[in-house]
Design a protein around this motif. Structure first.
Motif, PDB file in Angstrom:
ATOM      1  N   TYR A 140       9.602   2.951  14.988  1.00 25.72           N
ATOM      2  CA  TYR A 140       9.067   2.882  14.358  1.00 25.72           C
ATOM      3  C   TYR A 140       8.115   2.158  13.239  1.00 25.72           C
ATOM      4  O   TYR A 140       9.294   1.474  12.861  1.00 25.72           O
ATOM      5  CB  TYR A 140       8.891   4.617  13.163  1.00 25.72           C
ATOM      6  N   SER A 141       7.088   2.012  12.934  1.00 25.77           N
ATOM      7  CA  SER A 141       6.689   0.733  12.304  1.00 25.77           C
ATOM      8  C   SER A 141       5.428   1.329  11.482  1.00 25.77           C
ATOM      9  O   SER A 141       4.425   1.821  12.132  1.00 25.77           O
ATOM     10  CB  SER A 141       6.870  -0.731  12.659  1.00 25.77           C
ATOM     11  N   ALA A 142       5.371   0.760  10.039  1.00 24.26           N
ATOM     12  CA  ALA A 142       3.988   1.144   8.898  1.00 24.26           C
ATOM     13  C   ALA A 142       3.575  -0.564   8.589  1.00 24.26           C
ATOM     14  O   ALA A 142       4.205  -0.802   8.638  1.00 24.26           O
ATOM     15  CB  ALA A 142       4.613   2.422   8.149  1.00 24.26           C
ATOM     16  N   ASP A 143       2.318  -0.502   8.537  1.00 17.20           N
ATOM     17  CA  ASP A 143       1.957  -1.292   8.236  1.00 17.20           C
ATOM     18  C   ASP A 143       1.209  -0.585   6.869  1.00 17.20           C
ATOM     19  O   ASP A 143       0.692   0.361   6.746  1.00 17.20           O
ATOM     20  CB  ASP A 143       0.163  -1.619   8.669  1.00 17.20           C
ATOM     21  N   MET A 144       1.861  -2.115   5.336  1.00 18.68           N
ATOM     22  CA  MET A 144       1.872  -1.217   4.025  1.00 18.68           C
ATOM     23  C   MET A 144       0.941  -1.921   3.591  1.00 18.68           C
ATOM     24  O   MET A 144       0.720  -3.509   3.332  1.00 18.68           O
ATOM     25  CB  MET A 144       2.825  -1.046   3.072  1.00 18.68           C
ATOM     26  N   ALA A 145      -0.538  -1.502   2.753  1.00 14.45           N
ATOM     27  CA  ALA A 145      -0.853  -2.480   1.478  1.00 14.45           C
ATOM     28  C   ALA A 145      -1.128  -2.495   0.328  1.00 14.45           C
ATOM     29  O   ALA A 145      -1.317  -1.498  -0.160  1.00 14.45           O
ATOM     30  CB  ALA A 145      -2.519  -2.603   1.694  1.00 14.45           C
ATOM     31  N   GLY A 202      -1.388  -0.808  -7.966  1.00 10.61           N
ATOM     32  CA  GLY A 202       0.355  -1.243  -7.847  1.00 10.61           C
ATOM     33  C   GLY A 202       0.905  -0.511  -7.111  1.00 10.61           C
ATOM     34  O   GLY A 202       2.096  -1.483  -6.338  1.00 10.61           O
ATOM     35  N   LYS A 203       0.207   0.654  -6.732  1.00 10.45           N
ATOM     36  CA  LYS A 203       0.790   1.433  -5.199  1.00 10.45           C
ATOM     37  C   LYS A 203       0.748   0.991  -4.084  1.00 10.45           C
ATOM     38  O   LYS A 203      -0.052   0.742  -3.586  1.00 10.45           O
ATOM     39  CB  LYS A 203       0.349   3.051  -5.751  1.00 10.45           C
ATOM     40  N   LEU A 204       1.616   0.976  -2.936  1.00  6.41           N
ATOM     41  CA  LEU A 204       2.388   0.627  -1.924  1.00  6.41           C
ATOM     42  C   LEU A 204       1.609   2.195  -1.300  1.00  6.41           C
ATOM     43  O   LEU A 204       1.582   2.490  -1.501  1.00  6.41           O
ATOM     44  CB  LEU A 204       3.092   0.678  -0.938  1.00  6.41           C
ATOM     45  N   TRP A 205       0.732   1.333  -0.271  1.00  2.00           N
ATOM     46  CA  TRP A 205      -0.166   2.225   0.274  1.00  2.00           C
ATOM     47  C   TRP A 205       0.126   2.196   1.813  1.00  2.00           C
ATOM     48  O   TRP A 205      -0.062   1.299   2.623  1.00  2.00           O
ATOM     49  CB  TRP A 205      -2.111   2.684   0.199  1.00  2.00           C
ATOM     50  N   ILE A 206       0.291   3.524   2.711  1.00  7.55           N
ATOM     51  CA  ILE A 206       0.395   3.306   4.247  1.00  7.55           C
ATOM     52  C   ILE A 206      -0.960   2.688   4.509  1.00  7.55           C
ATOM     53  O   ILE A 206      -1.563   3.923   4.583  1.00  7.55           O
ATOM     54  CB  ILE A 206       1.101   4.136   4.501  1.00  7.55           C
ATOM     55  N   ASN A 240      -1.954 -26.975   1.398  1.00  6.00           N
ATOM     56  CA  ASN A 240      -1.952 -28.347   1.550  1.00  6.00           C
ATOM     57  C   ASN A 240      -2.095 -28.540   0.352  1.00  6.00           C
ATOM     58  O   ASN A 240      -2.568 -29.142  -0.863  1.00  6.00           O
ATOM     59  CB  ASN A 240      -4.057 -28.421   1.484  1.00  6.00           C
ATOM     60  N   GLY A 241      -0.704 -28.038   0.441  1.00  2.00           N
ATOM     61  CA  GLY A 241       0.488 -28.419  -1.073  1.00  2.00           C
ATOM     62  C   GLY A 241       0.250 -27.943  -1.984  1.00  2.00           C
ATOM     63  O   GLY A 241       0.253 -28.257  -3.425  1.00  2.00           O
ATOM     64  N   LYS A 242      -0.768 -26.760  -2.423  1.00  2.00           N
ATOM     65  CA  LYS A 242      -1.208 -25.845  -3.241  1.00  2.00           C
ATOM     66  C   LYS A 242      -1.233 -24.110  -3.657  1.00  2.00           C
ATOM     67  O   LYS A 242      -1.331 -23.816  -2.415  1.00  2.00           O
ATOM     68  CB  LYS A 242      -2.900 -26.246  -3.870  1.00  2.00           C
ATOM     69  N   MET A 243      -0.777 -24.164  -3.948  1.00  2.00           N
ATOM     70  CA  MET A 243      -0.560 -22.298  -4.611  1.00  2.00           C
ATOM     71  C   MET A 243      -1.827 -21.929  -4.929  1.00  2.00           C
ATOM     72  O   MET A 243      -2.471 -21.886  -5.557  1.00  2.00           O
ATOM     73  CB  MET A 243       0.851 -21.872  -5.744  1.00  2.00           C
ATOM     74  N   GLU A 244      -2.285 -20.952  -3.516  1.00  2.00           N
ATOM     75  CA  GLU A 244      -3.110 -19.665  -3.715  1.00  2.00           C
ATOM     76  C   GLU A 244      -3.622 -18.818  -3.214  1.00  2.00           C
ATOM     77  O   GLU A 244      -2.513 -17.842  -2.457  1.00  2.00           O
ATOM     78  CB  GLU A 244      -4.542 -20.594  -2.671  1.00  2.00           C
ATOM     79  N   PRO A 245      -3.946 -17.256  -3.816  1.00  2.00           N
ATOM     80  CA  PRO A 245      -3.361 -16.440  -3.532  1.00  2.00           C
ATOM     81  C   PRO A 245      -4.491 -15.713  -2.091  1.00  2.00           C
ATOM     82  O   PRO A 245      -5.481 -16.017  -2.251  1.00  2.00           O
ATOM     83  CB  PRO A 245      -4.600 -15.631  -5.250  1.00  2.00           C
ATOM     84  N   HIS A 246      -3.498 -14.967  -1.662  1.00  2.00           N
ATOM     85  CA  HIS A 246      -4.198 -14.948  -0.719  1.00  2.00           C
ATOM     86  C   HIS A 246      -3.117 -13.638   0.094  1.00  2.00           C
ATOM     87  O   HIS A 246      -2.865 -12.433  -0.402  1.00  2.00           O
ATOM     88  CB  HIS A 246      -3.541 -15.362   0.688  1.00  2.00           C
ATOM     89  N   LYS A 247      -4.756 -12.127   0.777  1.00  2.00           N
ATOM     90  CA  LYS A 247      -4.845 -11.312   0.496  1.00  2.00           C
ATOM     91  C   LYS A 247      -3.584 -10.926   1.253  1.00  2.00           C
ATOM     92  O   LYS A 247      -3.306 -11.411   2.453  1.00  2.00           O
ATOM     93  CB  LYS A 247      -5.570 -10.670   0.844  1.00  2.00           C
ATOM     94  N   THR A 248      -2.685  -9.960   1.601  1.00  2.00           N
ATOM     95  CA  THR A 248      -1.507  -9.674   2.294  1.00  2.00           C
ATOM     96  C   THR A 248      -1.366  -7.999   2.668  1.00  2.00           C
ATOM     97  O   THR A 248      -1.464  -7.109   1.980  1.00  2.00           O
ATOM     98  CB  THR A 248      -0.119 -10.450   0.886  1.00  2.00           C
ATOM     99  N   ILE A 249      -0.544  -7.934   3.413  1.00  2.00           N
ATOM    100  CA  ILE A 249      -0.686  -6.731   4.950  1.00  2.00           C
ATOM    101  C   ILE A 249       1.095  -7.314   4.723  1.00  2.00           C
ATOM    102  O   ILE A 249       1.736  -7.989   5.242  1.00  2.00           O
ATOM    103  CB  ILE A 249      -0.990  -6.822   5.877  1.00  2.00           C
ATOM    104  N   PHE A 250       1.664  -5.729   4.729  1.00  2.00           N
ATOM    105  CA  PHE A 250       3.204  -6.066   4.979  1.00  2.00           C
ATOM    106  C   PHE A 250       3.740  -5.067   5.950  1.00  2.00           C
ATOM    107  O   PHE A 250       3.765  -3.682   5.997  1.00  2.00           O
ATOM    108  CB  PHE A 250       4.338  -5.596   3.619  1.00  2.00           C
ATOM    109  N   ARG A 251       3.981  -5.073   7.232  1.00  2.00           N
ATOM    110  CA  ARG A 251       5.061  -4.112   8.306  1.00  2.00           C
ATOM    111  C   ARG A 251       6.379  -4.379   7.524  1.00  2.00           C
ATOM    112  O   ARG A 251       6.831  -5.036   7.950  1.00  2.00           O
ATOM    113  CB  ARG A 251       4.487  -4.280   9.342  1.00  2.00           C
ATOM    114  N   SER A 252       6.729  -2.941   8.355  1.00  2.00           N
ATOM    115  CA  SER A 252       8.605  -2.246   8.420  1.00  2.00           C
ATOM    116  C   SER A 252       8.577  -1.591   9.396  1.00  2.00           C
ATOM    117  O   SER A 252       7.787  -1.221  10.090  1.00  2.00           O
ATOM    118  CB  SER A 252       8.677  -1.509   7.134  1.00  2.00           C
TER     119      SER A 252
END
Length: 861
Positions: free
Chosen positions: A157-162, A167-171, A432-444
């Protein structure tokens, strides 16, 4: 941006203005504690060195052959896997909550799966609507009653979370059919520990290995009821699948045999693996083929990916499968609004982790809400389409498209779900050598473990392709991230076996080779030698023409024309330089460079070097789990070299020679690495036998194309020299004979010398040994290929260099040599055909020698 005293500094210019939760920064604008420790290590590298390491990550992933295939892309078959140097961090405290929620959810879906295909109490009690189940394409009535042994039917089983803005993780989605990504997560971690070990300093990052150890133990226990040392296979759709790299990667790492549907067959209510040695009983299948394609007998009749009769074997309990067909019903987003009640029914408690807010349109009130708020929602079908998106952002549609979508919902409301849009959290990415904020999804990822589940202490994180992009997808070009679970306490990195037994330590595949894999390895060997032989002969012809043009001697001109015609025969790139009906053929012989370039670089021309290269690469990718890491570096280097040839039409002879030199070196390196890394079992046998077969055929073709016609002595001398050069035998000739080149000596070296590795007799000796090691299909009579090899020896022993070197002056040919080479080529072709018919027939098995521990009476009664 101000940072805490004594803490790491916030990356310059980093600012998230997307009004979403920021993974790195707290509400006070300071680095969160676990990120603070990470950036202390990161800052010690310096921006320049970090950029170098990021480039090294890309290089390493490319050399390791890590790819993600893109469906529907006519230009790119395999997209290189991208990974960010900055990982996604999760604190110990948050992971403990998340892990418990994921285990609860996996357990819930396991019970839900068993109920849907079992007693259906949830439908009977009205907890989930029947329309939601019966209208979903993933609900397979043929799978009713199927249940794996043990507590869990849902093994993987795996789930995608955001993360929501608070600040709360949702599936946001569940993967139950054939969850993918765990192999990519493992590769990401492997690369990170190799390229950026400093970043782990000060952070006790949880290991991924316990998850894979648990998977191995669970699958072994699942198959133990069938066999003490169960045979476990990974069923893949094949090299065209988008995650084929992962299939082969897990096969290599876990030690399981990678198979396609035609490698398996059902016989006497068991699943069998077709191998060179016979049929081997399969105990456990890790399924990476979609539900509907698993069994053409009961599900999709035109499927070529599955195994006819598989469902009946599963019903009978004679094979275990992870996950069982029909599991995709759980990926139905329409189930999400009902999961709270399902949880209360089974556990008496609510879900530990919330699910993204969803409204199934099969209910009048919910449909009205979706229609009234459609522009602020994401609309999904309850089932996913094949290789295409089934969700749409209502706010992105034109008025006409919006009205069309509304009409579809009104007409078939039970097929649609409305979901709220999530303003995904942002995490730092190195761009390109610089830190930028990018949108993220996490799969466990989770795997069955006794009465519970074990979650991977990490996972696969993916980010959007740019800072303003809200779509996170591999298909849209997003990047992956290694995922770190921070654990202040030391943790055990591997699960040790309770007791060592030598029998249990033996790999479940036991060195046995599926017949389809054997055929692919055989053709890898053949294409390898074909590529090498063609490259060397092309190089010899180009060198001869370049040098002859400077001398302008008549013998050079004649030798060039014979070699050009021989090149056409040798590569079968007809009509080439031998088109007698072409009025411009004479001019083509005088100005051969355009035609030479075409038979070098024209990928669509059968027999061209690029055409052979494409066949070689395809065959290599079909059995990619057999190649070592160093071998992959050589292969990717070859692919890179050919992809950088921008304008073949203007490539000069020096550049062509350089390309050919590089190709020859790479192919020789590929052969050498295989000699060093492949175990001398059936895989090596097929690879080496293919090479020997092709060497014999190529040498026979070259000798016939160059030496059969009687020319002037000086022309014949140059042709004989070209043959020696093309076969890397000129130095050998000079050392052995210390004489001028002459036909009897050339034939003796290239045909009859048992010590010359390029000689026909030498190759026949090796081919005979390979054929003798093939599994026997009968105990009483000689196999067809054995009869052919005997005939080949009779032919070669009845010939002599003197007889073959005797010209027929009237015909202007060496007729004895021509007849000998023609007969030998036919015999060699007969050997190839006999091997193919005996060992590479996948539709139906031949008479086999069974090598299973199951008593014969158990399944032949």
């Amino acid at each position: 941006m101000v940072s805490n005293l004594g803490s790491a500094a916030v990356p310059p210019g980093y600012l998230s203005n997307q009004y979403s939760y920021d993974e790195m920064l707290g509400k006070d604008g300071h680095l969160r504690p676990h990120w603070d420790a990470f950036f202390k290590s990161l800052n010690q590298l310096g921006s320049g060195e970090l950029q170098n390491r990021n480039s090294e990550i890309s290089r390493l992933l490319k050399e390791n052959g890590v790819t993600y295939n893109i469906y529907g892309n006519s230009k790119v078959d395999n997209r290189d896997w991208n990974m960010d140097a900055v990982p996604f961090l999760i604190s110990k405290e948050e992971w403990e909550i998340t892990e418990a929620a994921l285990i609860q959810r996996a357990s819930l879906f396991n019970l839900l799966l068993q109920d849907i295909y079992g007693e259906q109490q949830l439908i009977k009690k009205g907890i989930i609507p029947l329309e939601l189940v019966y209208n979903h394409t993933g609900f397979l009535r043929q799978c009713a009653g199927i249940k794996l042994p043990g507590k869990h039917s849902l093994v993987l089983y795996s789930a995608d979370m955001a993360r929501s803005p608070d600040g709360k993780l949702w599936i946001i989605s569940d993967r139950t059919q054939a969850p993918s990504g765990s192999g990519y997560a493992l590769e990401n971690r492997t690369v990170m520990t190799r390229v950026l070990p400093e970043l782990f300093n000060g952070l006790k990052v949880r290991h991924l290995s316990p998850y894979f150890d648990t998977m191995s133990n669970s699958l072994n226990e699942l198959g133990a009821r069938h066999h003490q040392n169960p045979r476990i296979v990974i069923l893949t759709p094949g090299p065209g699948n988008e995650t084929y790299f992962e299939h082969s990667y897990l096969s290599s790492n876990l030690g399981y045999t990678l198979v396609q549907g035609h490698d398996l067959m059902v016989k006497h209510n068991f699943v069998w693996l077709k191998t060179l040695s016979g049929l081997e009983k399969v105990d456990v299948i890790i399924r990476r083929v979609d539900d509907i394609y698993c069994d053409p007998l009961e599900l999709k009749p035109d499927s070529q990916l599955g195994v006819a009769g598989l469902l009946q074997v599963i019903r009978s309990g004679n094979v275990s499968i992870a996950n069982p067909p029909g599991s995709s019903i759980l990926e139905n987003p329409g189930l999400m609004p009902f999961l709270q009640n399902v949880s209360k029914y089974f556990f008496g408690t609510s879900l530990l982790m919330p699910t993204i807010a969803s409204w199934w349109c099969g209910q009048p009130k919910e449909m009205k809400y979706v229609l009234n708020n459609i522009q602020s929602l994401v609309i999904k079908r309850i089932y996913r389409g094949i290789n295409k998106s089934t969700s749409v952002d209502g706010g992105s549609l034109s008025a006409a498209k919006l009205n069309e979508l509304k009409q579809q919902i009104i007409k078939h409301p039970f097929l649609f779900v409305g979901q709220e849009k999530i303003n995904l959290s942002s995490t730092p990415s190195l761009v390109n050598g610089k830190m930028e904020p990018h949108k993220t999804i996490f799969r466990s990822f989770l795997v069955s473990n006794g009465d519970s589940y074990t979650a991977m202490a990490g996972g696969l994180s993916r980010t959007s392709s740019d800072a303003l992009n809200f779509i996170v997808s591999n298909q849209s070009g997003g990047q992956s991230k290694d995922t770190w679970i921070i654990s202040p306490e030391p943790v055990q990195s591997i699960i040790l076996p309770k007791k060592f037994t030598e029998k249990a330590a033996v790999a479940s595949n036991g060195g046995v080779l599926p017949s389809n894999t054997a055929e692919n390895l055989f053709w890898v060997g053949r294409y390898t030698e074909r590529l090498l032989g063609n490259a060397r002969f092309h190089r010899t012809v180009i060198q001869t023409i370049a040098e002859g043009n400077r001398l302008m001697m008549e013998a050079d001109v004649q030798a060039e024309q014979v070699l050009l015609k021989a090149l056409t025969h040798y590569t079968s790139t007809y009509p080439g330089f031998i088109d007698e009906e072409d009025k411009d053929n004479e001019e083509k012989l005088k100005q051969p460079w355009p035609e030479i370039r075409d038979i070098l670089f024209n990928e669509t021309r059968a027999g061209s070097l690029k055409y052979d290269f494409v066949l070689f690469i395809r065959a290599v990718h079909a059995v990619r789990d057999h190649w070592s890491t160093d071998t992959w570096r050589v292969l990717r280097g070859m692919e890179e070299a050919w992809s950088t040839i921008k304008d073949p039409a203007t490539t000069g002879h020096l550049k062509m020679q350089h390309i050919l030199d590089s190709l020859v070196t790479s192919v020789v390196a590929f052969i050498g690495l295989n000699r060093e890394s492949i175990s001398r079992e059936q895989g090596w046998l097929m690879l080496d036998m293919g090479r020997k077969m092709e060497q014999c055929l190529l040498l026979t073709s070259m000798l016939r194309a160059t030496l059969v016609i009687k020319n002037d002595d000086l022309v014949d001398y140059k042709l004989q020299e070209a043959v020696l050069v093309s076969n890397e035998c000129l130095v050998n000739f000079r050392y052995k004979y210390r004489s001028l080149i002459q036909l009897p000596l050339v034939l003796n070296l290239m045909i009859f010398d048992p010590n010359n590795p390029r000689a026909l007799l030498y190759q026949l000796d090796r081919l005979k040994k390979s054929l003798a090691n093939l599994p026997k299909t009968t105990e009483t009579t000689l196999a067809a290929h054995d009869l052919f090899i005997i005939e080949a020896y009779q032919l070669i022993h009845s010939a002599s260099k003197e007889k073959l070197s005797l010209p027929d002056e009237a015909a202007g040919q060496y007729l004895n040599l021509d007849a000998f080479l023609s007969d030998m080529y036919d015999i060699l072709s007969g050997i190839q055909n006999a091997v193919s018919k005996t060992y590479f027939v996948h539709a139906q098995s031949q008479k086999q020698l069974f090598t299973t521990d199951t008593p014969e009476g158990d399944f032949f009664e």
